[in-house]
Design a protein around this motif. Structure first.
Motif: not given
Length: 116
Positions: A13-14, A23, A54, A74-75, A80, A85, A107
């Motif tokens: 998903y990221a 992002y 997520w 991560y978001g 994101v 990250l 990522l």
């Protein structure tokens, strides 16, 4: 120390979000991280499967229906966050979670390549 596995659905998903330019590379994670209330609202509105995407890691020792099962966010449930990250990569390295560190690094590199 808990053993985490990579949340493959979260990583996929990221990647999709990064590839879609969804992002944030300017907001510090301490400012962008969802509050407990926002996490609870997202879980209730979107359901566990959507909410769990997520996170980069799964703690298989934690119950399947607990929020503690998912680690390394991560978001902010929209984008994101680059700083998240970085934070995840550092935390994973410090706590000897090499697979999570590698996932966060991949990522991060993908996001940085999109920024260029």
């Amino acid at each position: 120390m808990p053993t985490y596995r990579v949340n493959d659905a979260g990583v996929r998903y990221a990647r999709r979000l990064i590839d879609a330019d969804r992002y944030d590379d300017s907001t510090e994670w301490s400012e962008a991280a969802p509050t407990t209330e926002e996490r609870n609202e997202e879980l209730e509105e979107e359901g566990r499967e959507e909410w769990s995407r997520w996170y980069l890691a799964v703690d298989e020792d934690a119950g399947e229906t607990t929020k503690a099962r998912y680690r390394f966010p991560y978001g902010d449930f929209e984008n994101v966050n680059r700083a998240a990250l970085v934070h995840a990569k550092q935390r994973a390295a410090q706590n000897d979670h090499p697979q999570i560190e590698q996932a966060a690094d991949e990522l991060l590199q993908r996001l940085d390549a999109r920024r260029s």
